[in-house]
Design an enzyme around this catalytic site. Structure first.
Site, PDB file in Angstrom:
ATOM      1  N   GLY A   1       0.811  -1.216   0.000  1.00 31.44           N
ATOM      2  CA  GLY A   1       0.000   0.000   0.000  1.00 31.44           C
ATOM      3  C   GLY A   1       0.841   1.261   0.000  1.00 31.44           C
TER       4      GLY A   1
ATOM      5  N   LEU B   1       1.415   3.774   2.233  1.00 33.01           N
ATOM      6  CA  LEU B   1       2.330   3.954   3.356  1.00 33.01           C
ATOM      7  C   LEU B   1       3.297   2.789   3.452  1.00 33.01           C
ATOM      8  CD1 LEU B   1       3.294   5.460   5.859  1.00 33.01           C
ATOM      9  CD2 LEU B   1       1.539   4.252   7.178  1.00 33.01           C
TER      10      LEU B   1
ATOM     11  N   ASP C   1      -1.612 -13.628   3.761  1.00 35.75           N
ATOM     12  CA  ASP C   1      -2.994 -13.253   4.052  1.00 35.75           C
ATOM     13  C   ASP C   1      -3.041 -12.823   5.513  1.00 35.75           C
ATOM     14  OD1 ASP C   1      -5.672 -12.978   4.550  1.00 35.75           O
ATOM     15  OD2 ASP C   1      -6.236 -14.998   3.917  1.00 35.75           O
TER      16      ASP C   1
ATOM     17  N   TYR D   1     -15.659   3.311   9.304  1.00 35.37           N
ATOM     18  CA  TYR D   1     -14.200   3.224   9.215  1.00 35.37           C
ATOM     19  C   TYR D   1     -13.555   3.645  10.531  1.00 35.37           C
ATOM     20  CZ  TYR D   1      -9.415   4.269   7.744  1.00 35.37           C
ATOM     21  OH  TYR D   1      -8.043   4.326   7.654  1.00 35.37           O
TER      22      TYR D   1
ATOM     23  N   LYS E   1     -11.268   1.386  13.062  1.00 39.21           N
ATOM     24  CA  LYS E   1      -9.914   1.754  13.476  1.00 39.21           C
ATOM     25  C   LYS E   1      -9.791   1.801  14.998  1.00 39.21           C
ATOM     26  CE  LYS E   1      -7.224   2.192  10.786  1.00 39.21           C
ATOM     27  NZ  LYS E   1      -6.477   1.145  10.024  1.00 39.21           N
TER      28      LYS E   1
END
Length: 300
Positions: A10, A12, A41, A129, A133
């Protein structure tokens, strides 16, 4: 330093992996497990344990996460797994193999009503989201009490596809010239992924040397912009028309987007004073230019 970077495919994660160059580091990916990444995974305890047992890292950095709103709606169980289940499994693995853990979280754990936010302020997420988190943070600290949570705001940097960041997606829309309305209420604090990655490297070193005692740390750029202001900056920087861009309140009126989640960066080890700050106004042109249909030279 021996390290494992989960989610190194990704935005970052790629920067973190590059920043750890020169150390004994392994990066993992799943759907994008190329360029030397190990296919893991992160929703599988077996996959995680096999890698940690093989590499025996001193530090683990968890950059795994699903931030795309389309995924929250279309595949909520899968998105939740990538944000919550993976966090718990990686934390359990880090504790089992004696590694220090740095877990990446988000400013979306706050509701944006009482900025600026300090690390010990009470989280109050507005959307799914943010709730995921926060659940991930709680799962990490329950499974691995000496872990460190690093909360970051909106990130930007070199991307592999335009929709990978809000910034490059906005740039693509601006360049197409179609009528568009963008929120001019909710404030974001775009922070370069390479800057955040250097913070991760410094934190990893501090963890290994016992120089970091905080369980939650904030890092963020100091300048805030709305999506509308970002679009205007892009248009004007590249000589594009901005007549098709209108200011609106779309994100604010939805009720599930924080108005302002400015993070207070405090209590950091002294070594963080030398982290290179990357001013947005000087960094964004080279990031968005490749995604304009008719690239123009970036003026010096």
């Amino acid at each position: 330093m021996r390290a494992v970077i989960f989610g190194a495919s990704g935005l970052l994660g790629r920067s973190v992996l590059h920043t750890f160059a020169g150390t004994s580091v392994t990066g993992t990916g799943f759907s994008r497990s190329s360029n030397g990444l190990v296919r893991v995974d992160a929703t599988s305890a077996g996959d995680i344990e096999r890698l940690l047992d093989r590499d025996r890292p001193g530090v683990v950095v968890n950059c795994v996460g699903e931030r795309r709103p389309v995924a929250w709606a279309s595949t909520p169980d899968q998105a939740r797994g990538r944000n919550v289940v993976t966090a718990r499994l990686i934390a359990e693995g880090a504790r089992r193999y004696g590694a220090r853990l740095l877990h990446i979280s988000s400013d979306y754990v706050f509701d944006g009503q009482a900025a600026p936010y300090r690390p010990n302020d009470r989280p109050k997420p507005l959307n799914v989201y943010g709730r995921w988190k926060l659940l991930a943070e709680q799962a990490v600290l329950a499974a691995c009490p000496d872990a460190v949570i690093l909360r970051l705001p909106m990130l930007y940097g070199p991307v592999q596809f335009a929709a990978e960041t809000n910034l490059t997606d906005i740039a693509r829309q601006v360049s197409l010239g179609a009528q568009m309305e963008l929120d001019d209420v909710c404030v974001r604090y775009p922070t370069h992924a390479d800057e955040a990655a250097e913070v991760c490297r410094r934190l990893a070193e501090a963890l290994l040397h016992g120089q970091c005692t905080a369980s939650v740390i904030h890092w963020s750029a100091s300048q805030g912009f709305t999506k509308y202001r970002l679009a205007l900056m892009i248009a004007r920087r590249f000589g594009l028309s901005d007549e098709h861009i209108r200011a609106g309140k779309a994100d604010a009126t939805r009720g599930d987007r924080p108005l302002d989640c400015r993070l207070v960066c405090q209590g950091l080890p002294a070594a963080f004073d030398s982290v290179r700050r990357r001013p947005f106004r000087t960094e964004f042109p080279s990031v968005v230019e490749p995604w304009l249909p008719f690239p123009r030279p970036v003026a010096s």
